[in-house]
Design an enzyme around this catalytic site. Structure first.
Site, PDB file in Angstrom:
ATOM      1  N   CYS A   3      15.114 -11.401   4.648  1.00 46.79           N
ATOM      2  CA  CYS A   3      15.078 -12.839   4.371  1.00 46.79           C
ATOM      3  C   CYS A   3      13.765 -13.159   3.662  1.00 46.79           C
ATOM      4  O   CYS A   3      12.679 -12.876   4.179  1.00 46.79           O
ATOM      5  CB  CYS A   3      15.191 -13.634   5.674  1.00 46.79           C
ATOM      6  N   CYS A   6      11.356 -15.340   5.750  1.00 52.67           N
ATOM      7  CA  CYS A   6      10.775 -14.580   6.857  1.00 52.67           C
ATOM      8  C   CYS A   6       9.669 -13.665   6.338  1.00 52.67           C
ATOM      9  O   CYS A   6       8.627 -13.506   6.993  1.00 52.67           O
ATOM     10  CB  CYS A   6      11.843 -13.772   7.596  1.00 52.67           C
ATOM     11  N   ASP A  29       5.979 -24.393  -3.681  1.00 54.56           N
ATOM     12  CA  ASP A  29       7.188 -23.870  -4.322  1.00 54.56           C
ATOM     13  C   ASP A  29       6.811 -23.173  -5.624  1.00 54.56           C
ATOM     14  O   ASP A  29       5.974 -23.651  -6.393  1.00 54.56           O
ATOM     15  CB  ASP A  29       8.179 -25.017  -4.593  1.00 54.56           C
ATOM     16  N   ASN A  86      18.475 -28.795   1.341  1.00 57.68           N
ATOM     17  CA  ASN A  86      19.717 -28.386   0.701  1.00 57.68           C
ATOM     18  C   ASN A  86      20.476 -27.488   1.669  1.00 57.68           C
ATOM     19  O   ASN A  86      19.915 -26.518   2.182  1.00 57.68           O
ATOM     20  CB  ASN A  86      19.416 -27.622  -0.600  1.00 57.68           C
ATOM     21  N   THR A  94      19.652 -22.065  -1.969  1.00 53.95           N
ATOM     22  CA  THR A  94      19.599 -20.725  -2.569  1.00 53.95           C
ATOM     23  C   THR A  94      18.931 -19.700  -1.655  1.00 53.95           C
ATOM     24  O   THR A  94      19.053 -18.499  -1.897  1.00 53.95           O
ATOM     25  CB  THR A  94      18.852 -20.741  -3.917  1.00 53.95           C
ATOM     26  N   HIS A  99      14.904 -24.816   5.319  1.00 54.82           N
ATOM     27  CA  HIS A  99      13.638 -25.279   4.746  1.00 54.82           C
ATOM     28  C   HIS A  99      13.779 -26.697   4.229  1.00 54.82           C
ATOM     29  O   HIS A  99      14.879 -27.157   3.923  1.00 54.82           O
ATOM     30  CB  HIS A  99      13.173 -24.342   3.628  1.00 54.82           C
TER      31      HIS A  99
HETATM   32  P1  AMP Z   1      16.743 -24.115  -2.052  1.00 55.51           P
HETATM   33  O1  AMP Z   1      17.307 -24.101  -3.453  1.00 55.51           O
HETATM   34  O2  AMP Z   1      16.801 -25.458  -1.395  1.00 55.51           O
HETATM   35  O3  AMP Z   1      17.314 -23.002  -1.222  1.00 55.51           O
HETATM   36  O4  AMP Z   1      15.183 -23.869  -2.227  1.00 55.51           O
HETATM   37  C1  AMP Z   1      14.611 -22.624  -2.358  1.00 55.51           C
HETATM   38  C2  AMP Z   1      13.279 -22.865  -3.016  1.00 55.51           C
HETATM   39  O5  AMP Z   1      12.459 -21.738  -2.818  1.00 55.51           O
HETATM   40  C3  AMP Z   1      13.355 -23.111  -4.527  1.00 55.51           C
HETATM   41  O6  AMP Z   1      12.793 -24.384  -4.840  1.00 55.51           O
HETATM   42  C4  AMP Z   1      12.548 -21.963  -5.119  1.00 55.51           C
HETATM   43  O7  AMP Z   1      11.791 -22.353  -6.239  1.00 55.51           O
HETATM   44  C5  AMP Z   1      11.652 -21.588  -3.952  1.00 55.51           C
HETATM   45  N1  AMP Z   1      11.197 -20.206  -3.973  1.00 55.51           N
HETATM   46  C6  AMP Z   1      11.939 -19.085  -4.171  1.00 55.51           C
HETATM   47  N2  AMP Z   1      11.184 -17.989  -4.078  1.00 55.51           N
HETATM   48  C7  AMP Z   1       9.924 -18.422  -3.796  1.00 55.51           C
HETATM   49  C8  AMP Z   1       8.668 -17.764  -3.582  1.00 55.51           C
HETATM   50  N3  AMP Z   1       8.549 -16.422  -3.623  1.00 55.51           N
HETATM   51  N4  AMP Z   1       7.577 -18.526  -3.343  1.00 55.51           N
HETATM   52  C9  AMP Z   1       7.678 -19.861  -3.310  1.00 55.51           C
HETATM   53  N5  AMP Z   1       8.832 -20.549  -3.483  1.00 55.51           N
HETATM   54  C10 AMP Z   1       9.924 -19.835  -3.730  1.00 55.51           C
HETATM   55 ZN    ZN Z   2      14.398 -16.026   7.613  1.00 53.14          ZN
END
Ligand code: AMP
Ligand code: ZN
Length: 113
Positions: A3, A6, A29, A86, A94, A99
């Protein structure tokens, strides 16, 4: 567990931390959608809002208790901000670890797109 969030909480994957306590971790982010965009995660692997229950709700409370403090530290508390969760495919989730997006530094439209 494979994950992403995690791994960010454990430090296996680096992140730009903005807040941490025993139940919550918050980091910038990687693809910000606002001048200030922080992802706030519980330090328990809860896959999505569908998995919040009476046993793990304390983690969600802890996230919300941290939000005013984080907003203040970012300097967005007075003008305001948006908090987004989301959930699932239609919600645009995603990453499968619950979160909350805390975004500020610009104004947001409503209704949401
Ligand atoms: P969601 O689309 O609501 O699942 O949000 C996932 C978020 O995680 C997105 O806004 C991505 O830009 C962010 N994200 C993905 N990988 C990373 C990372 N390694 N560091 C910081 N943010 C991330
Ligand atoms: Zn997790």
């Amino acid at each position: 567990m494979n994950c992403l969030f995690c791994k960010i909480i454990s430090g296996e994957i680096p992140s730009k931390k903005v807040f941490e306590n025993d139940m919550v971790y918050a980091f910038r982010d990687i693809e910000p959608q606002a001048p200030e965009h922080v992802v706030i995660v519980p330090k328990a692997h809860i896959p999505s809002a569908n998995d919040i229950n009476e046993e793990n709700i304390a983690y969600v409370s802890a996230v919300w208790a941290a939000i005013p403090e984080i907003a203040k530290s970012l300097g967005i508390d007075q003008k305001g901000y948006r908090v987004v969760n989301n959930c699932g495919e239609d919600g645009g989730q995603t990453v499968g670890h619950l979160h909350f997006h805390l975004m500020g530094g610009r104004s947001f439209g409503w209704p949401a797109g």
